[in-house]
Design an enzyme around this catalytic site. Sequence first.
Site, PDB file in Angstrom:
ATOM      1  N   LYS A 114      42.906  46.304  48.376  1.00 19.23           N
ATOM      2  CA  LYS A 114      44.211  46.501  47.978  1.00 19.23           C
ATOM      3  C   LYS A 114      44.243  48.293  47.598  1.00 19.23           C
ATOM      4  O   LYS A 114      45.626  48.862  47.904  1.00 19.23           O
ATOM      5  CB  LYS A 114      43.744  46.692  46.243  1.00 19.23           C
ATOM      6  CG  LYS A 114      44.044  45.049  45.373  1.00 19.23           C
ATOM      7  CD  LYS A 114      43.294  45.765  43.757  1.00 19.23           C
ATOM      8  CE  LYS A 114      43.255  44.187  43.744  1.00 19.23           C
ATOM      9  NZ  LYS A 114      42.402  43.426  42.738  1.00 19.23           N
TER      10      LYS A 114
ATOM     11  N   GLN B  56      39.105  46.589  37.388  1.00 17.30           N
ATOM     12  CA  GLN B  56      38.869  44.988  38.396  1.00 17.30           C
ATOM     13  C   GLN B  56      38.145  44.472  37.839  1.00 17.30           C
ATOM     14  O   GLN B  56      36.874  44.645  36.714  1.00 17.30           O
ATOM     15  CB  GLN B  56      37.919  45.304  39.886  1.00 17.30           C
ATOM     16  CG  GLN B  56      37.559  44.412  40.755  1.00 17.30           C
ATOM     17  CD  GLN B  56      38.836  44.107  40.970  1.00 17.30           C
ATOM     18  OE1 GLN B  56      39.554  44.682  41.454  1.00 17.30           O
ATOM     19  NE2 GLN B  56      38.270  42.589  41.987  1.00 17.30           N
TER      20      GLN B  56
ATOM     21  N   ASP C  26      48.330  45.238  36.903  1.00 17.44           N
ATOM     22  CA  ASP C  26      47.876  43.727  36.602  1.00 17.44           C
ATOM     23  C   ASP C  26      49.582  42.666  36.003  1.00 17.44           C
ATOM     24  O   ASP C  26      49.371  41.910  35.961  1.00 17.44           O
ATOM     25  CB  ASP C  26      46.875  43.028  35.882  1.00 17.44           C
ATOM     26  CG  ASP C  26      45.913  43.831  36.864  1.00 17.44           C
ATOM     27  OD1 ASP C  26      46.419  42.901  38.452  1.00 17.44           O
ATOM     28  OD2 ASP C  26      44.924  43.878  36.649  1.00 17.44           O
TER      29      ASP C  26
END
Length: 290
Positions: A53, A97, A120
């Site tokens: 990422k 995460q 997200d």
Amino acid sequence: MTAQILDGKATAAAIKTELAARVEALRARGIQPGLGTLLVGDDVGSQKYVAGKHRDCAQVGIASIQRELPGTASQEDIEAVVRELNEDPACTGYIVQLPLPRGIDTNRVLELMDPAKDADGLHPTNLGRLVLNERAPLPCTPNGIVELLRRHKVEIDGADVAVVGRGITVGRSIGLLLTRRSENATVTLCHTGTRDLGEHLRRADIVVAAAGAAHLVRPEHIKPGAAVLDVGVSRDPVTGKIAGDVHPDVAQVAGWLSPNPGGVGPMTRAMLLANVVEAAERAAGADRVG
Ligand SMILES: Nc1nc(=O)c2c([nH]1)NC[C@@H]1CN(c3ccc(C(=O)N[C@@H](CCC(=O)O)C(=O)O)cc3)C=[N+]21
């Protein structure tokens, strides 16, 4: 005939080029978008994803804010970092995460996040906004799937879509995107309790396989010409190899097939970047209004 490829890698690259131009425009106005990641513990897979990422960010000009905590971190330790990221003006969007270590109340951590910084698109407030047709960051994998279909000109309007798997990140949320007026699909959500999975799959124009069950979707399940998206990742218990949810022979029946890897995964990452850029643009727009 074999299926045409829904090329997530190439499509994600094109999206990243577009995002780089938007980041450039923000930077010209003195705004630097920044993606934060919070990684707890030392799972090698998670470390790899997070590193990927930040590599993506570097490619499009987004700054990286990397926070790490040991696997022994307490609920309070994790929540303290979430509060910091909420407050940090350099962090315009971030992710925690997943999965978090055993014993941590994941939902309590996620609910503490500032919904405006939710890269997200999985914060309860943003999922609620999606239900209410309000503007919000969208869940990355479902949004990536819609974008992958759009850019390959697969007809979504009026399509019968069968989704396999009721996980939060894909199965439960993708129907909300696909049934918007702008997409206009009809969606059936299948899961382990579905009596006749084959019956639902065989009538589908689009199949989204997100169950995490190796090769669950087989060629005899697929309507000739249908578009098939392979989202699943699991380990084959026999060979130990990573396998998708879609049997390779599906390529002989489907009209479109997303490879795995190289399909939905790269699109998920591109949509994460899109959420960060959009959040920064939204914040900049709000600034302007005062
Ligand atoms: N808060 C949070 N958000 C996530 O989005 C999230 C998460 N936690 N935890 C773990 C899962 C997993 N995930 C992947 C995304 C892209 C690829 C991807 O791009 N895979 C490549 C494979 C190449 C490679 O292995 O690097 C591909 O499909 O082509 C994989 C996995 C996001 N997750």
